[in-house]
Design a protein around this motif. Structure first.
Motif, PDB file in Angstrom:
ATOM      1  N   ARG A  38     -25.449  62.564  27.387  1.00  0.00           N
ATOM      2  CA  ARG A  38     -26.829  62.795  27.823  1.00  0.00           C
ATOM      3  C   ARG A  38     -27.821  62.635  26.680  1.00  0.00           C
ATOM      4  NH1 ARG A  38     -27.124  68.360  30.644  1.00  0.00           N
ATOM      5  NH2 ARG A  38     -27.083  68.791  28.452  1.00  0.00           N
ATOM      6  N   TYR A  39     -27.316  62.717  25.443  1.00  0.00           N
ATOM      7  CA  TYR A  39     -28.189  62.637  24.266  1.00  0.00           C
ATOM      8  C   TYR A  39     -27.519  61.778  23.196  1.00  0.00           C
ATOM      9  CZ  TYR A  39     -30.207  66.745  26.457  1.00  0.00           C
ATOM     10  OH  TYR A  39     -30.778  67.610  27.351  1.00  0.00           O
ATOM     11  N   ARG A  56     -27.887  61.243  19.081  1.00  0.00           N
ATOM     12  CA  ARG A  56     -28.502  61.683  17.827  1.00  0.00           C
ATOM     13  C   ARG A  56     -28.375  60.553  16.810  1.00  0.00           C
ATOM     14  NH1 ARG A  56     -27.063  66.705  13.732  1.00  0.00           N
ATOM     15  NH2 ARG A  56     -28.401  65.928  12.067  1.00  0.00           N
ATOM     16  N   ARG A  77     -31.449  60.564  26.442  1.00  0.00           N
ATOM     17  CA  ARG A  77     -32.494  60.849  25.456  1.00  0.00           C
ATOM     18  C   ARG A  77     -31.951  60.620  24.044  1.00  0.00           C
ATOM     19  NH1 ARG A  77     -36.879  63.398  27.483  1.00  0.00           N
ATOM     20  NH2 ARG A  77     -36.650  64.409  29.496  1.00  0.00           N
ATOM     21  N   TYR A 126     -32.685  61.452  19.885  1.00  0.00           N
ATOM     22  CA  TYR A 126     -33.415  62.312  18.957  1.00  0.00           C
ATOM     23  C   TYR A 126     -32.869  62.120  17.552  1.00  0.00           C
ATOM     24  CZ  TYR A 126     -29.517  65.672  18.832  1.00  0.00           C
ATOM     25  OH  TYR A 126     -28.294  66.269  18.652  1.00  0.00           O
ATOM     26  N   CYS A 147     -26.051  74.007  20.543  1.00  0.00           N
ATOM     27  CA  CYS A 147     -26.793  72.942  21.222  1.00  0.00           C
ATOM     28  C   CYS A 147     -26.453  72.839  22.709  1.00  0.00           C
ATOM     29  CB  CYS A 147     -26.532  71.603  20.545  1.00  0.00           C
ATOM     30  SG  CYS A 147     -27.076  71.543  18.825  1.00  0.00           S
ATOM     31  N   HIS A 148     -25.318  73.380  23.118  1.00  0.00           N
ATOM     32  CA  HIS A 148     -24.956  73.322  24.538  1.00  0.00           C
ATOM     33  C   HIS A 148     -25.859  74.210  25.390  1.00  0.00           C
ATOM     34  CE1 HIS A 148     -21.230  71.700  22.784  1.00  0.00           C
ATOM     35  NE2 HIS A 148     -21.262  70.954  23.871  1.00  0.00           N
ATOM     36  N   CYS A 171     -29.103  75.092  24.364  1.00  0.00           N
ATOM     37  CA  CYS A 171     -30.494  74.925  23.927  1.00  0.00           C
ATOM     38  C   CYS A 171     -30.759  73.426  23.781  1.00  0.00           C
ATOM     39  CB  CYS A 171     -30.711  75.642  22.593  1.00  0.00           C
ATOM     40  SG  CYS A 171     -32.362  75.408  21.900  1.00  0.00           S
ATOM     41  N   ASN A 172     -31.887  72.968  24.240  1.00  0.00           N
ATOM     42  CA  ASN A 172     -32.218  71.550  24.060  1.00  0.00           C
ATOM     43  C   ASN A 172     -33.559  71.360  23.359  1.00  0.00           C
ATOM     44  OD1 ASN A 172     -34.069  72.171  26.015  1.00  0.00           O
ATOM     45  ND2 ASN A 172     -33.330  70.695  27.512  1.00  0.00           N
ATOM     46  N   CYS A 189     -34.428  70.686  20.341  1.00  0.00           N
ATOM     47  CA  CYS A 189     -34.540  69.550  19.418  1.00  0.00           C
ATOM     48  C   CYS A 189     -34.526  68.200  20.129  1.00  0.00           C
ATOM     49  CB  CYS A 189     -33.395  69.565  18.413  1.00  0.00           C
ATOM     50  SG  CYS A 189     -33.416  70.964  17.303  1.00  0.00           S
ATOM     51  N   PHE A 190     -34.108  68.202  21.385  1.00  0.00           N
ATOM     52  CA  PHE A 190     -33.917  66.945  22.100  1.00  0.00           C
ATOM     53  C   PHE A 190     -35.142  66.504  22.878  1.00  0.00           C
ATOM     54  CE2 PHE A 190     -29.416  68.790  22.939  1.00  0.00           C
ATOM     55  CZ  PHE A 190     -29.107  68.704  21.595  1.00  0.00           C
ATOM     56  N   THR A 191     -36.091  67.414  23.089  1.00  0.00           N
ATOM     57  CA  THR A 191     -37.256  67.094  23.905  1.00  0.00           C
ATOM     58  C   THR A 191     -38.529  67.294  23.090  1.00  0.00           C
ATOM     59  OG1 THR A 191     -37.652  69.322  24.749  1.00  0.00           O
ATOM     60  CG2 THR A 191     -36.034  67.983  25.936  1.00  0.00           C
TER      61      THR A 191
END
Length: 140
Positions: A29-30, A32, A62, A64, A120-121, A123-124, A126-128
């Protein structure tokens, strides 16, 4: 790998990443960027923005990154969520600061400040680009 990335075409990088994503053990989903380094130059920023746009448009993945490159402009890299390790990074969504454990443990949450839970699982942040304050994490 770094040498290959420096000379590979955007298409070749996308093809390699798609092969990994298609065969990953769980849904990606992300993405890095530059986990073990930073951007070389402005051209690399824009190349990765094209790659990030492709993965957003085709798979809603996404992208980041974290950067300390104050000399680069991320304001047109609108498919990459940029966490700036230093103040004043053009186009960064926010600052991201690592502080010693004792400093972190004595911080009081306040407006414009988020304390990274280190998971990170769950909390997101940093990704948005939904949060534009400062994220503090324990130095690791």
């Amino acid at each position: 790998m770094e040498r290959w990335l420096a000379t590979a075409s955007t298409k070749d990088i996308i093809t390699l990443m798609e092969a990994y994503i298609d065969n990953a053990p769980e849904q990606i989903r992300y993405i890095r960027l530059d986990e073990a380094g930073d951007f070389r130059d402005q051209n690399q920023v824009m190349q990765w923005n094209k790659i990030a746009r492709y993965f957003w448009d085709t798979r809603e993945i996404r992208t980041y990154t974290y950067t300390a490159r104050i000399d680069l402009d991320f304001s047109k890299a609108n498919y990459i969520c940029v966490n700036g390790s230093l103040p004043g990074i053009e186009g960064a969504a926010r600052e991201y600061k690592c502080v010693p454990h004792d400093v972190y443990d004595n911080m009081t949450p306040q407006n414009g400040v988020h304390l990274c839970p280190g998971d990170c699982h769950n909390c997101n942040m940093c990704f948005t680009d939904k949060f534009s304050g400062i994220i503090y994490c324990r130095k690791h």
